[in-house]
Motif scaffolding. Sequence first.
Motif, PDB file in Angstrom:
ATOM      1  N   ARG A 184       0.824  -1.208   0.000  1.00 62.06           N
ATOM      2  CA  ARG A 184       0.000   0.000   0.000  1.00 62.06           C
ATOM      3  C   ARG A 184       0.858   1.257   0.000  1.00 62.06           C
ATOM      4  NH1 ARG A 184      -5.324   1.654   1.211  1.00 62.06           N
ATOM      5  NH2 ARG A 184      -5.433   3.662   2.291  1.00 62.06           N
ATOM      6  N   LYS A 185       1.922   1.256   0.736  1.00 60.42           N
ATOM      7  CA  LYS A 185       2.898   2.351   0.716  1.00 60.42           C
ATOM      8  C   LYS A 185       4.102   1.857  -0.078  1.00 60.42           C
ATOM      9  CE  LYS A 185       1.164   5.260   3.897  1.00 60.42           C
ATOM     10  NZ  LYS A 185       0.987   6.665   3.742  1.00 60.42           N
ATOM     11  N   PRO A 186       4.164   2.143  -1.374  1.00 67.00           N
ATOM     12  CA  PRO A 186       5.251   1.614  -2.204  1.00 67.00           C
ATOM     13  C   PRO A 186       6.622   2.103  -1.749  1.00 67.00           C
ATOM     14  CG  PRO A 186       3.493   2.496  -3.560  1.00 67.00           C
ATOM     15  CD  PRO A 186       3.201   2.900  -2.158  1.00 67.00           C
ATOM     16  N   THR A 187       7.598   1.227  -1.864  1.00 67.78           N
ATOM     17  CA  THR A 187       8.972   1.540  -1.487  1.00 67.78           C
ATOM     18  C   THR A 187       9.700   2.189  -2.660  1.00 67.78           C
ATOM     19  OG1 THR A 187       9.728  -0.625  -2.201  1.00 67.78           O
ATOM     20  CG2 THR A 187       9.023  -0.426   0.092  1.00 67.78           C
ATOM     21  N   PRO A 188      10.815   2.856  -2.413  1.00 72.96           N
ATOM     22  CA  PRO A 188      11.609   3.413  -3.521  1.00 72.96           C
ATOM     23  C   PRO A 188      12.085   2.338  -4.502  1.00 72.96           C
ATOM     24  CG  PRO A 188      12.304   4.376  -1.440  1.00 72.96           C
ATOM     25  CD  PRO A 188      11.330   3.284  -1.107  1.00 72.96           C
ATOM     26  N   GLU A 189      12.321   1.110  -4.016  1.00 73.31           N
ATOM     27  CA  GLU A 189      12.715   0.020  -4.913  1.00 73.31           C
ATOM     28  C   GLU A 189      11.589  -0.318  -5.887  1.00 73.31           C
ATOM     29  OE1 GLU A 189      12.940  -0.422  -1.463  1.00 73.31           O
ATOM     30  OE2 GLU A 189      15.075   0.068  -1.349  1.00 73.31           O
TER      31      GLU A 189
ATOM     32  N   THR B  59       5.743   7.487 -10.054  1.00 72.50           N
ATOM     33  CA  THR B  59       5.765   8.050  -8.705  1.00 72.50           C
ATOM     34  C   THR B  59       4.625   9.035  -8.508  1.00 72.50           C
ATOM     35  OG1 THR B  59       8.170   7.806  -8.654  1.00 72.50           O
ATOM     36  CG2 THR B  59       7.204   9.274  -7.033  1.00 72.50           C
ATOM     37  N   ARG B  60       4.396   9.902  -9.477  1.00 66.78           N
ATOM     38  CA  ARG B  60       3.293  10.863  -9.376  1.00 66.78           C
ATOM     39  C   ARG B  60       1.950  10.165  -9.281  1.00 66.78           C
ATOM     40  NH1 ARG B  60       4.681  15.681 -13.708  1.00 66.78           N
ATOM     41  NH2 ARG B  60       6.539  16.427 -12.632  1.00 66.78           N
ATOM     42  N   CYS B  61       1.758   9.166 -10.104  1.00 61.64           N
ATOM     43  CA  CYS B  61       0.487   8.448 -10.119  1.00 61.64           C
ATOM     44  C   CYS B  61       0.252   7.744  -8.783  1.00 61.64           C
ATOM     45  CB  CYS B  61       0.476   7.446 -11.266  1.00 61.64           C
ATOM     46  SG  CYS B  61      -1.097   6.597 -11.484  1.00 61.64           S
ATOM     47  N   LEU B  62       1.248   7.035  -8.292  1.00 58.47           N
ATOM     48  CA  LEU B  62       1.074   6.274  -7.055  1.00 58.47           C
ATOM     49  C   LEU B  62       0.972   7.170  -5.825  1.00 58.47           C
ATOM     50  CD1 LEU B  62       3.501   3.343  -7.849  1.00 58.47           C
ATOM     51  CD2 LEU B  62       1.040   3.146  -7.485  1.00 58.47           C
ATOM     52  N   LYS B  63       1.626   8.313  -5.842  1.00 56.89           N
ATOM     53  CA  LYS B  63       1.571   9.199  -4.678  1.00 56.89           C
ATOM     54  C   LYS B  63       0.347  10.105  -4.670  1.00 56.89           C
ATOM     55  CE  LYS B  63       6.339   9.210  -3.275  1.00 56.89           C
ATOM     56  NZ  LYS B  63       7.490  10.016  -2.881  1.00 56.89           N
ATOM     57  N   ARG B  64      -0.361  10.236  -5.769  1.00 58.93           N
ATOM     58  CA  ARG B  64      -1.572  11.064  -5.805  1.00 58.93           C
ATOM     59  C   ARG B  64      -2.744  10.414  -5.086  1.00 58.93           C
ATOM     60  NH1 ARG B  64      -1.886  13.991 -11.724  1.00 58.93           N
ATOM     61  NH2 ARG B  64      -0.040  15.268 -11.381  1.00 58.93           N
ATOM     62  N   MET B  65      -2.712   9.111  -4.949  1.00 59.08           N
ATOM     63  CA  MET B  65      -3.820   8.432  -4.280  1.00 59.08           C
ATOM     64  C   MET B  65      -3.829   8.825  -2.811  1.00 59.08           C
ATOM     65  SD  MET B  65      -3.719   4.653  -5.952  1.00 59.08           S
ATOM     66  CE  MET B  65      -2.034   4.343  -5.498  1.00 59.08           C
ATOM     67  N   GLY B  66      -4.999   9.103  -2.308  1.00 62.23           N
ATOM     68  CA  GLY B  66      -5.086   9.494  -0.916  1.00 62.23           C
ATOM     69  C   GLY B  66      -6.483   9.941  -0.548  1.00 62.23           C
ATOM     70  N   LEU B  67      -6.569  10.634   0.556  1.00 66.22           N
ATOM     71  CA  LEU B  67      -7.852  11.048   1.098  1.00 66.22           C
ATOM     72  C   LEU B  67      -8.570  12.033   0.174  1.00 66.22           C
ATOM     73  CD1 LEU B  67      -9.675  10.789   3.570  1.00 66.22           C
ATOM     74  CD2 LEU B  67      -8.493  12.732   4.542  1.00 66.22           C
ATOM     75  N   LEU B  68      -7.845  12.966  -0.404  1.00 68.95           N
ATOM     76  CA  LEU B  68      -8.481  13.988  -1.232  1.00 68.95           C
ATOM     77  C   LEU B  68      -8.828  13.504  -2.635  1.00 68.95           C
ATOM     78  CD1 LEU B  68      -6.332  17.072  -0.229  1.00 68.95           C
ATOM     79  CD2 LEU B  68      -8.612  16.457   0.574  1.00 68.95           C
ATOM     80  N   ARG B  69      -7.966  12.745  -3.258  1.00 70.27           N
ATOM     81  CA  ARG B  69      -8.178  12.337  -4.651  1.00 70.27           C
ATOM     82  C   ARG B  69      -8.788  10.952  -4.803  1.00 70.27           C
ATOM     83  NH1 ARG B  69      -2.661  14.868  -5.992  1.00 70.27           N
ATOM     84  NH2 ARG B  69      -3.267  16.927  -6.705  1.00 70.27           N
TER      85      ARG B  69
END
Length: 157
Positions: free
Chosen positions: A85-90, A115-125
């Motif tokens: 769920r929280k992707p690693t840098p690897e 990175t942008r796509c995976l980090k945009r997921m969250g409470l707001l989006r």
Amino acid sequence: MLFNLNVRGAILVAAAITGLVALASPARADRCDDSAKELANQVDRLKVNFRAGNIVYLTHPAAKELSVGCRGDKYSIELYAKGDRKPTPEFFALVGSMAAIVFTVTKDDTTTGATRCLKRMGLLRGDKIVMRYRRLNMECTRTKTDASIAITRGKDE
């Protein structure tokens, strides 16, 4: 009688020519197989697992699931990766390097897009993000336990 010999001879000549053409044409590997072999050769610890239909499944320690799919309705090739769920840098580096090889785009661009796509997921989006980056379509989804990304390029590009 003479007519029957000419027909038989013509059939034999046609069969011989067909056999020579079949032997002379080079054997073509599938685009998925080529991409999977190239990925396995260039990415460390990546192994080709098996093929089912138009999908080649791969394994790597940084990801839960990896696959390369070919010939969909709206895309020519697809790269799918699933991780924590929280992707690693690897995981980001793995997805970026695989996408760079499959889609022939620079590794920096594909890593940035993933990175942008995976980090945009969250409470707001929300838990599903669809975006386009450097002519690549990226769809990121997450559940309570894992996050996944599917990268495709349209057939017309």
